[in-house]
Design a protein around this motif. Structure first.
Motif, short mmCIF file in Angstrom:
data_model
loop_
_atom_site.label_atom_id
_atom_site.label_comp_id
_atom_site.label_asym_id
_atom_site.label_seq_id
_atom_site.Cartn_x
_atom_site.Cartn_y
_atom_site.Cartn_z
N GLY A 121 -2.73 -15.51 -1.19
CA GLY A 121 -3.63 -15.13 -1.15
C GLY A 121 -4.42 -13.26 -1.09
O GLY A 121 -5.36 -13.16 -1.06
N ALA A 122 -2.89 -12.40 -0.78
CA ALA A 122 -3.17 -11.61 -0.76
C ALA A 122 -3.56 -10.69 -2.17
O ALA A 122 -4.43 -9.74 -2.30
N LEU A 123 -2.90 -11.48 -3.19
CA LEU A 123 -3.02 -11.56 -4.32
C LEU A 123 -4.48 -11.48 -4.60
O LEU A 123 -5.35 -10.82 -5.65
N ALA A 124 -4.98 -12.84 -4.25
CA ALA A 124 -6.51 -13.18 -4.74
C ALA A 124 -7.52 -12.77 -4.52
O ALA A 124 -7.98 -11.79 -5.12
N LEU A 125 -7.34 -11.47 -3.32
CA LEU A 125 -8.31 -10.58 -2.69
C LEU A 125 -8.08 -9.48 -3.03
O LEU A 125 -9.03 -8.93 -2.87
N GLY A 126 -7.20 -9.11 -3.36
CA GLY A 126 -6.26 -7.07 -4.49
C GLY A 126 -7.35 -7.61 -5.54
O GLY A 126 -8.64 -6.86 -5.82
N VAL A 127 -7.41 -8.88 -6.29
CA VAL A 127 -8.43 -9.25 -7.47
C VAL A 127 -9.74 -8.83 -7.56
O VAL A 127 -10.51 -7.94 -8.63
N GLY A 128 -10.02 -9.89 -6.51
CA GLY A 128 -11.99 -9.97 -5.92
C GLY A 128 -12.13 -8.56 -5.33
O GLY A 128 -13.47 -8.48 -5.79
N PHE A 129 -11.51 -8.21 -4.96
CA PHE A 129 -12.13 -6.64 -4.01
C PHE A 129 -12.24 -5.84 -5.21
O PHE A 129 -13.43 -5.14 -6.01
N GLY A 130 -10.65 -5.62 -5.93
CA GLY A 130 -11.42 -4.55 -7.60
C GLY A 130 -12.68 -5.02 -8.36
O GLY A 130 -13.03 -3.66 -8.73
N MET A 131 -12.60 -6.17 -8.80
CA MET A 131 -13.59 -6.47 -9.83
C MET A 131 -15.06 -6.18 -8.90
O MET A 131 -15.56 -5.93 -9.59
N SER A 132 -15.45 -6.93 -7.82
CA SER A 132 -16.51 -6.62 -7.29
C SER A 132 -16.94 -5.72 -6.71
O SER A 132 -18.36 -5.60 -7.67
N LEU A 133 -16.37 -4.91 -5.98
CA LEU A 133 -16.85 -3.30 -6.08
C LEU A 133 -17.24 -2.47 -7.11
O LEU A 133 -18.33 -1.81 -7.24
N SER A 134 -15.72 -2.60 -8.39
CA SER A 134 -16.54 -1.82 -9.24
C SER A 134 -17.74 -1.72 -10.38
O SER A 134 -18.68 -1.36 -10.66
N LEU A 135 -17.52 -3.40 -10.19
CA LEU A 135 -19.28 -3.75 -10.77
C LEU A 135 -20.33 -3.77 -10.56
O LEU A 135 -21.65 -3.62 -10.64
#
Length: 455
Positions: free
Chosen positions: A350-364
């Motif tokens: 879950g932590a890995l999924a959160l990290g990937v999603g957070f990094g991609m979403s805010l950058s875009l």
């Protein structure tokens, strides 16, 4: 009106300090390995201005990341209780809700550099001063000063990247900036955790690194939007009161409004994770505070890596919809996993999924936001988006706390915590997808060359 001040990707800023900052980085954009990691637009790393913006971005993430793991250690020297120590976070995040839009409007009129330099200096001085007082009232005032000055740092950095680049180059720049934030939030708290074992004051002295950085920016940072007839025209419109009307008109467009709401969702999910992961690990997984810290570090490191890949996606708004939907879905699923799994090992997923999603979403998202308005409105628009994020960060623990209190008595305490955290994950994911559907089907904004909203 479109500014002509954005340089080409391979443009290198002029300035006295060029030799200092380009000795290594001037060649990075041409290194095949760098391009394979960050995409074909990695040449932004050659720009002196961009390097300076990344340097400034080392400091601002420490506003919450450095203090959060120190709260228990600071209770005794500051004379705070369990009920009041959390004010160190609240008085920092709350001022930005109102201050970020104000700074954005002023930065559009008077330029980015003055606010960036002064904001970074005040942020660092106020943070360093936390180490030389034990008065809780003084500490709260200093944290308030940091919160106000934060409004002049991160949003201005984001806006300046939007001034410098367009399309995939901007997405790459925003991703690299966000990646630096993730690395900062992963590295400095670890150093602070070591230093606090020596003396409680030592971690707070890390804020001092921003003082020389602010001086470097004052000497060598070049204003991305130099004074021109265009900015003068923007100032005239502001004097006539039309600036606010023009900015409001952009914000009320269905596409912009829906993306603005979406902007709050990743923050809501991530702050919920950051606030309650330790309670979930200890109470429902039988783990330790140290294991909870590992999950936080893992999520931070993951979003730092994921953010570097934002530039690989399409330059048009339509090209960002699917990546954003994927990112918010990953965050929602990740938070639900952390809420309900019985072991820390499973929570790692879950932590890995959160990290990937957070990094991609805010950058875009930040790349999209800068393209919704012309140069003379960009600072104000980006500031409203950032203010929405701060509002979400401030209210997330309150919403979950009220939910837990409401469920108290009807279900066991641990289950109420799981239900609220998991419910935030499910609800946030559904609202996020709905916002993207509205944004994609809404009428596009008037075409502006080089902006990411052109479909």
């Amino acid at each position: 009106m479109q500014s002509s001040s954005r340089p080409a990707i391979d443009t290198i800023s002029d300035g006295v300090g060029e030799g200092i900052f380009l000795s290594l980085a001037e060649k990075l954009g041409d290194v095949p390995m760098i391009q394979s990691l960050f995409g074909e637009k990695a040449a932004v790393l050659r720009d002196t201005n961009f390097q300076l913006l990344l340097l400034a971005n080392l400091v601002a993430p420490l506003g919450t990341a450095l203090i959060s793991p120190l709260l228990e250690s600071l209770q005794h020297p500051y004379g705070a209780t369990d009920a009041t120590i959390g004010l160190l976070m609240t008085v920092f995040t709350a001022p930005s809700i109102l201050m970020i839009p104000v700074v954005g409007v002023l930065a559009d009129r008077y330029g980015r550099k003055p606010f960036l330099v002064v904001g970074l200096f005040v942020f660092s001085v106020a943070g360093t001063a936390l180490a030389v007082t034990t008065s809780f009232r003084v500490v709260l005032f200093l944290r308030f000063c940091q919160g106000v000055s934060f409004a002049a740092v991160t949003p201005v950095i984001i806006t300046s990247i939007g001034d410098l680049y367009t399309g995939r180059a901007e997405a790459t720049g925003q991703g690299l900036r966000f990646s630096v934030s993730g690395l900062t939030q992963g590295f400095f708290p670890l150093i602070g955790g070591v230093l606090v074992g020596v003396a409680w004051q030592y971690p707070l002295l890390l804020y001092a690194i921003g003082i020389p950085i602010s001086i470097v920016l004052a000497l060598w940072f070049t204003e991305p939007t130099a004074p021109s007839r265009e900015t003068a025209s923007a100032a005239d419109r502001a004097d006539r009161g039309t600036y606010v009307r023009e900015l409001t008109a952009v914000l009320l467009r269905p596409r912009v409004a829906s993306v603005l709401v979406f902007r709050m969702i990743p923050i809501l999910l991530y702050i919920t994770f950051m606030t309650y992961v330790s309670l979930l690990v200890v109470r429902s997984m039988g783990g330790t505070a140290g294991q909870a810290g590992i999950l936080v570090a893992l999520a931070s490191a993951t979003y730092a890596v994921a953010a570097t890949q934002a530039g690989r996606f399409g330059s048009s708004f339509a090209g960002r919809i699917f990546p954003l939907a994927t990112a918010i879905s990953l965050m929602a699923v990740g938070l639900v996993i952390v809420a309900f799994v019985p072991t820390v090992a499973l929570a790692t997923v879950g932590a890995l999924a959160l990290g990937v999603g957070f990094g991609m979403s805010l950058s875009l998202l930040r790349s999209v936001a800068t393209g919704f308005a012309p140069t003379e409105l960009r600072g104000g628009l980006v500031s409203v988006f950032e203010s929405a994020g701060r509002l979400s960060a401030t209210t997330a623990p309150i919403v979950v706390g009220f939910g837990i209190e409401y469920l108290d008595g009807s279900v066991p305490q641990t289950e109420s915590l799981q239900l609220m955290v998991g419910g935030i994950g499910v609800g946030g994911g559904l609202v996020g997808i709905a916002c993207l559907v509205v944004a994609r089907t809404a009428s596009p904004l008037p075409h502006q060359p080089g902006h990411v909203d052109s479909d």
